[in-house]
Motif scaffolding. Structure first.
Motif, PDB file in Angstrom:
ATOM      1  N   ALA A 185       0.833  -1.208   0.000  1.00 35.33           N
ATOM      2  CA  ALA A 185       0.000   0.000   0.000  1.00 35.33           C
ATOM      3  C   ALA A 185       0.868   1.259   0.000  1.00 35.33           C
ATOM      4  CB  ALA A 185      -0.932  -0.007   1.209  1.00 35.33           C
ATOM      5  N   ILE A 186       1.929   1.248   0.822  1.00 34.14           N
ATOM      6  CA  ILE A 186       2.849   2.389   0.859  1.00 34.14           C
ATOM      7  C   ILE A 186       3.551   2.552  -0.486  1.00 34.14           C
ATOM      8  CG2 ILE A 186       4.949   3.298   1.942  1.00 34.14           C
ATOM      9  CD1 ILE A 186       4.091   1.811   4.514  1.00 34.14           C
ATOM     10  N   TYR A 187       3.949   1.414  -1.071  1.00 37.44           N
ATOM     11  CA  TYR A 187       4.602   1.422  -2.380  1.00 37.44           C
ATOM     12  C   TYR A 187       3.672   2.008  -3.439  1.00 37.44           C
ATOM     13  CZ  TYR A 187       6.677  -0.486  -6.678  1.00 37.44           C
ATOM     14  OH  TYR A 187       7.213  -0.632  -7.933  1.00 37.44           O
ATOM     15  N   CYS A 188       2.443   1.554  -3.476  1.00 34.03           N
ATOM     16  CA  CYS A 188       1.482   2.029  -4.479  1.00 34.03           C
ATOM     17  C   CYS A 188       1.213   3.527  -4.327  1.00 34.03           C
ATOM     18  CB  CYS A 188       0.172   1.252  -4.367  1.00 34.03           C
ATOM     19  SG  CYS A 188       0.287  -0.468  -4.918  1.00 34.03           S
ATOM     20  N   CYS A 189       1.091   3.991  -3.100  1.00 32.24           N
ATOM     21  CA  CYS A 189       0.878   5.426  -2.867  1.00 32.24           C
ATOM     22  C   CYS A 189       2.073   6.242  -3.355  1.00 32.24           C
ATOM     23  CB  CYS A 189       0.631   5.688  -1.385  1.00 32.24           C
ATOM     24  SG  CYS A 189      -0.958   5.097  -0.778  1.00 32.24           S
ATOM     25  N   SER A 190       3.287   5.721  -3.149  1.00 30.08           N
ATOM     26  CA  SER A 190       4.497   6.424  -3.572  1.00 30.08           C
ATOM     27  C   SER A 190       4.585   6.524  -5.087  1.00 30.08           C
ATOM     28  CB  SER A 190       5.741   5.706  -3.027  1.00 30.08           C
ATOM     29  OG  SER A 190       5.714   5.654  -1.616  1.00 30.08           O
ATOM     30  N   ILE A 191       4.295   5.428  -5.787  1.00 31.28           N
ATOM     31  CA  ILE A 191       4.330   5.446  -7.247  1.00 31.28           C
ATOM     32  C   ILE A 191       3.219   6.344  -7.790  1.00 31.28           C
ATOM     33  CG2 ILE A 191       4.251   4.058  -9.352  1.00 31.28           C
ATOM     34  CD1 ILE A 191       6.726   3.600  -7.554  1.00 31.28           C
ATOM     35  N   ALA A 192       2.057   6.328  -7.135  1.00 31.97           N
ATOM     36  CA  ALA A 192       0.957   7.211  -7.545  1.00 31.97           C
ATOM     37  C   ALA A 192       1.376   8.682  -7.419  1.00 31.97           C
ATOM     38  CB  ALA A 192      -0.286   6.936  -6.710  1.00 31.97           C
ATOM     39  N   LEU A 230      12.332   7.045  -0.704  1.00 31.12           N
ATOM     40  CA  LEU A 230      11.742   6.404  -1.871  1.00 31.12           C
ATOM     41  C   LEU A 230      12.532   5.159  -2.258  1.00 31.12           C
ATOM     42  CD1 LEU A 230       9.498   6.625  -3.999  1.00 31.12           C
ATOM     43  CD2 LEU A 230      11.118   7.894  -5.436  1.00 31.12           C
ATOM     44  N   GLY A 231      13.862   5.232  -2.139  1.00 29.52           N
ATOM     45  CA  GLY A 231      14.691   4.067  -2.425  1.00 29.52           C
ATOM     46  C   GLY A 231      14.350   2.893  -1.529  1.00 29.52           C
ATOM     47  N   LEU A 232      14.141   3.168  -0.247  1.00 25.64           N
ATOM     48  CA  LEU A 232      13.770   2.104   0.694  1.00 25.64           C
ATOM     49  C   LEU A 232      12.380   1.546   0.382  1.00 25.64           C
ATOM     50  CD1 LEU A 232      15.065   3.560   4.094  1.00 25.64           C
ATOM     51  CD2 LEU A 232      15.877   1.487   2.951  1.00 25.64           C
ATOM     52  N   ILE A 233      11.446   2.429   0.061  1.00 25.58           N
ATOM     53  CA  ILE A 233      10.082   1.978  -0.249  1.00 25.58           C
ATOM     54  C   ILE A 233      10.080   1.080  -1.482  1.00 25.58           C
ATOM     55  CG2 ILE A 233       7.813   2.757  -1.047  1.00 25.58           C
ATOM     56  CD1 ILE A 233       8.250   5.269   0.768  1.00 25.58           C
ATOM     57  N   VAL A 234      10.817   1.489  -2.520  1.00 28.19           N
ATOM     58  CA  VAL A 234      10.872   0.690  -3.750  1.00 28.19           C
ATOM     59  C   VAL A 234      11.549  -0.650  -3.485  1.00 28.19           C
ATOM     60  CG1 VAL A 234      11.868   0.553  -6.064  1.00 28.19           C
ATOM     61  CG2 VAL A 234      10.760   2.662  -5.301  1.00 28.19           C
ATOM     62  N   PHE A 235      12.630  -0.628  -2.691  1.00 30.11           N
ATOM     63  CA  PHE A 235      13.316  -1.883  -2.361  1.00 30.11           C
ATOM     64  C   PHE A 235      12.372  -2.840  -1.631  1.00 30.11           C
ATOM     65  CE2 PHE A 235      15.661  -4.130   1.102  1.00 30.11           C
ATOM     66  CZ  PHE A 235      16.179  -5.150   0.310  1.00 30.11           C
ATOM     67  N   PHE A 236      11.701  -2.349  -0.598  1.00 29.31           N
ATOM     68  CA  PHE A 236      10.810  -3.231   0.173  1.00 29.31           C
ATOM     69  C   PHE A 236       9.582  -3.628  -0.635  1.00 29.31           C
ATOM     70  CE2 PHE A 236      13.164  -1.574   3.914  1.00 29.31           C
ATOM     71  CZ  PHE A 236      13.512  -2.807   4.468  1.00 29.31           C
ATOM     72  N   GLY A 237       9.148  -2.752  -1.545  1.00 29.20           N
ATOM     73  CA  GLY A 237       8.046  -3.117  -2.424  1.00 29.20           C
ATOM     74  C   GLY A 237       8.402  -4.288  -3.317  1.00 29.20           C
ATOM     75  N   VAL A 259      -1.952 -13.500  -6.634  1.00 31.03           N
ATOM     76  CA  VAL A 259      -2.418 -12.823  -7.855  1.00 31.03           C
ATOM     77  C   VAL A 259      -2.929 -11.428  -7.531  1.00 31.03           C
ATOM     78  CG1 VAL A 259      -4.195 -12.847  -9.659  1.00 31.03           C
ATOM     79  CG2 VAL A 259      -2.917 -14.927  -9.134  1.00 31.03           C
ATOM     80  N   LEU A 260      -3.653 -11.283  -6.422  1.00 32.14           N
ATOM     81  CA  LEU A 260      -4.142  -9.969  -6.003  1.00 32.14           C
ATOM     82  C   LEU A 260      -2.984  -9.036  -5.702  1.00 32.14           C
ATOM     83  CD1 LEU A 260      -6.703  -8.308  -5.250  1.00 32.14           C
ATOM     84  CD2 LEU A 260      -6.370  -9.106  -2.886  1.00 32.14           C
ATOM     85  N   PHE A 261      -1.973  -9.552  -4.992  1.00 32.66           N
ATOM     86  CA  PHE A 261      -0.795  -8.775  -4.652  1.00 32.66           C
ATOM     87  C   PHE A 261      -0.082  -8.307  -5.927  1.00 32.66           C
ATOM     88  CE2 PHE A 261       3.503  -7.939  -3.290  1.00 32.66           C
ATOM     89  CZ  PHE A 261       3.390  -7.444  -1.999  1.00 32.66           C
ATOM     90  N   ALA A 262       0.138  -9.249  -6.837  1.00 28.36           N
ATOM     91  CA  ALA A 262       0.834  -8.932  -8.091  1.00 28.36           C
ATOM     92  C   ALA A 262       0.029  -7.952  -8.932  1.00 28.36           C
ATOM     93  CB  ALA A 262       1.092 -10.222  -8.878  1.00 28.36           C
ATOM     94  N   PHE A 263      -1.286  -8.105  -8.930  1.00 24.41           N
ATOM     95  CA  PHE A 263      -2.147  -7.224  -9.731  1.00 24.41           C
ATOM     96  C   PHE A 263      -1.980  -5.767  -9.303  1.00 24.41           C
ATOM     97  CE2 PHE A 263      -6.167  -4.903 -10.106  1.00 24.41           C
ATOM     98  CZ  PHE A 263      -6.371  -4.970 -11.477  1.00 24.41           C
ATOM     99  N   PHE A 264      -2.004  -5.517  -7.997  1.00 26.61           N
ATOM    100  CA  PHE A 264      -1.867  -4.138  -7.514  1.00 26.61           C
ATOM    101  C   PHE A 264      -0.465  -3.585  -7.807  1.00 26.61           C
ATOM    102  CE2 PHE A 264      -5.568  -5.140  -4.743  1.00 26.61           C
ATOM    103  CZ  PHE A 264      -6.371  -4.078  -5.146  1.00 26.61           C
ATOM    104  N   LYS A 265       0.555  -4.414  -7.596  1.00 27.51           N
ATOM    105  CA  LYS A 265       1.915  -3.927  -7.843  1.00 27.51           C
ATOM    106  C   LYS A 265       2.152  -3.661  -9.322  1.00 27.51           C
ATOM    107  CE  LYS A 265       6.830  -4.687  -7.144  1.00 27.51           C
ATOM    108  NZ  LYS A 265       7.148  -4.081  -8.460  1.00 27.51           N
ATOM    109  N   PHE A 266       1.825  -4.627 -10.162  1.00 26.84           N
ATOM    110  CA  PHE A 266       2.053  -4.453 -11.597  1.00 26.84           C
ATOM    111  C   PHE A 266       1.175  -3.343 -12.170  1.00 26.84           C
ATOM    112  CE2 PHE A 266       3.483  -9.161 -12.246  1.00 26.84           C
ATOM    113  CZ  PHE A 266       4.632  -8.886 -11.516  1.00 26.84           C
ATOM    114  N   GLY A 267      -0.016  -3.195 -11.599  1.00 31.20           N
ATOM    115  CA  GLY A 267      -0.930  -2.164 -12.096  1.00 31.20           C
ATOM    116  C   GLY A 267      -0.375  -0.766 -11.894  1.00 31.20           C
TER     117      GLY A 267
END
Length: 367
Positions: A10-17, A277-284, A306-314
């Motif tokens: 969730a933190i990763y997705c918010c950062s990329i957004a 951001l580097g840490l967030i991307v690494f842990f993501g 699949v749900l996990f991968a869907f959100f990350k890849f999306g």
């Protein structure tokens, strides 16, 4: 553990957004055909680049820019064979690198600065090709804006191979992150293959003092110093006519060492945003790897993974898509396979960069 990994996601997705939002805030620039006024010195550090330099010099000869307004300084970093300049239509000279630190490239730029007579310098790499309106686009932007430093984009000239497609996806993500961070007023990275600044700014910042023990980072550390001291004078030039084309590496070992070299700089960043951001991307990425092994060992069910991968890849695709639209007219290739491999590759790079060493231009450096 499932909850922890999904919180990281969730933190990763918010950062990329946020980066996607920042990307949208940087407007595309179109040159307005102002009369050229800016004098540039193009600095090109090189080592054993006899195959690539003629192509770069040829692209310089095709520049749509007055030859009396730019000169080229090639800095030879102890090449095995001396490069000979033949029949150039513009001012060009070769100087030998004066080594004073652990960073050959920073030394090369500092050496060239002793010969610079123009107000503006622009750096690129020996394995690059510059577009015809490269300097003209920089010049027009400089005339229209109060700037002392300009970062711009780099893309790959790819062959039809998975290795090249993977690198293009990786570079696209880095370029998207770069532009997004500028849009958020949190600039922390750029690419030295397409990077311009005034000589006076370089001198005000005392050049590379403070980070010349790190082998690479001639671009990001100078950028971060400038952002800290003169934030309003550091801009991103988001212009298709200013995109520099470079070559991808030709094998996985070279790619791995290149990315280790890039990753090793992160711990020395001045930018807290860049470090975070580097840490967030690494842990993501690491969370995806852990989730994959959870699936293999039956800890996670297939739908959860699949749900996990869907959100990350999306969310990744969102940043990759808008960046790729800017960088190139071709679609993203090998996206699914590259997306599966990338978290493993990226996590391995980061972990290795904590204690390993890498090769660069025939030399070995400790991280």
């Amino acid at each position: 553990m499932i909850l922890v990994l999904f919180v990281i996601l969730a933190i990763y997705c918010c950062s990329i957004a946020l980066l996607i939002f920042g990307f949208s805030r940087i407007k595309k620039y179109q040159k307005t055909d102002l009369k050229p006024q800016t004098s540039f010195t193009i600095i090109v550090p090189f080592r054993d680049e006899e195959e690539n330099l003629p192509n770069l010099l040829n692209s310089f000869s095709k520049l749509n820019y007055p030859t009396d307004l730019f000169e080229v300084i090639l800095v030879d970093d102890n090449s095995r064979e001396k490069f000979q300049i033949l029949n150039c239509k513009f001012q060009v000279k070769i100087v030998d690198n004066i080594r004073v630190s652990n960073s050959p490239k920073k030394d090369a730029i500092s050496t060239a600065m002793q010969h610079v007579k123009t107000n503006w310098v622009i750096t690129t790499d020996a394995d690059c090709i510059v577009p015809q309106n490269w300097l003209l686009t920089f010049d027009n932007y400089i005339q229209e804006n109060q700037v002392s430093m300009l970062a711009s984009a780099v893309s790959y000239e790819c062959k039809n191979s998975f290795l090249h497609h993977f690198q293009q996806l990786d570079l696209t993500s880095l370029q998207g992150t770069t532009i997004g961070s500028f849009g958020l007023n949190k600039a922390f990275m750029c690419n030295g293959a397409n990077f311009a600044y005034t000589k006076s700014l370089f001198e005000k910042l005392n050049g590379f003092d403070g980070n010349n023990k790190i082998a690479s980072g001639d671009d990001v550390f100078l950028l971060q110093k400038a952002v800290e001291e003169f934030p309003g004078e550091v801009h991103y030039l988001k212009a298709e006519e200013a995109i520099v084309i470079t070559k991808p590496t030709e094998n996985w070992k070279s790619l791995f060492y290149q990315r280790v070299r890039w990753a090793a700089k992160t711990s020395s960043y001045k930018s807290s945003f860049g470090k975070s951001l580097g840490l967030i991307v690494f842990f993501g990425n690491l969370s995806f790897v852990i989730g994959f092994f959870f699936l293999l060992f039956g800890i996670w069910s297939y739908p959860i993974f699949v749900l996990f991968a869907f959100f990350k890849f999306g969310i990744d695709f969102g940043l990759l898509y808008i960046t790729n639209q800017f960088l190139t007219s071709t679609r993203i290739k090998s996206l699914f396979l590259s997306s599966l491999l990338y978290p493993f590759f990226s996590s391995a790079v980061v972990l290795y960069s904590l204690f390993g060493s890498y090769e660069w231009k025939g030399r070995r450096f400790k991280v």
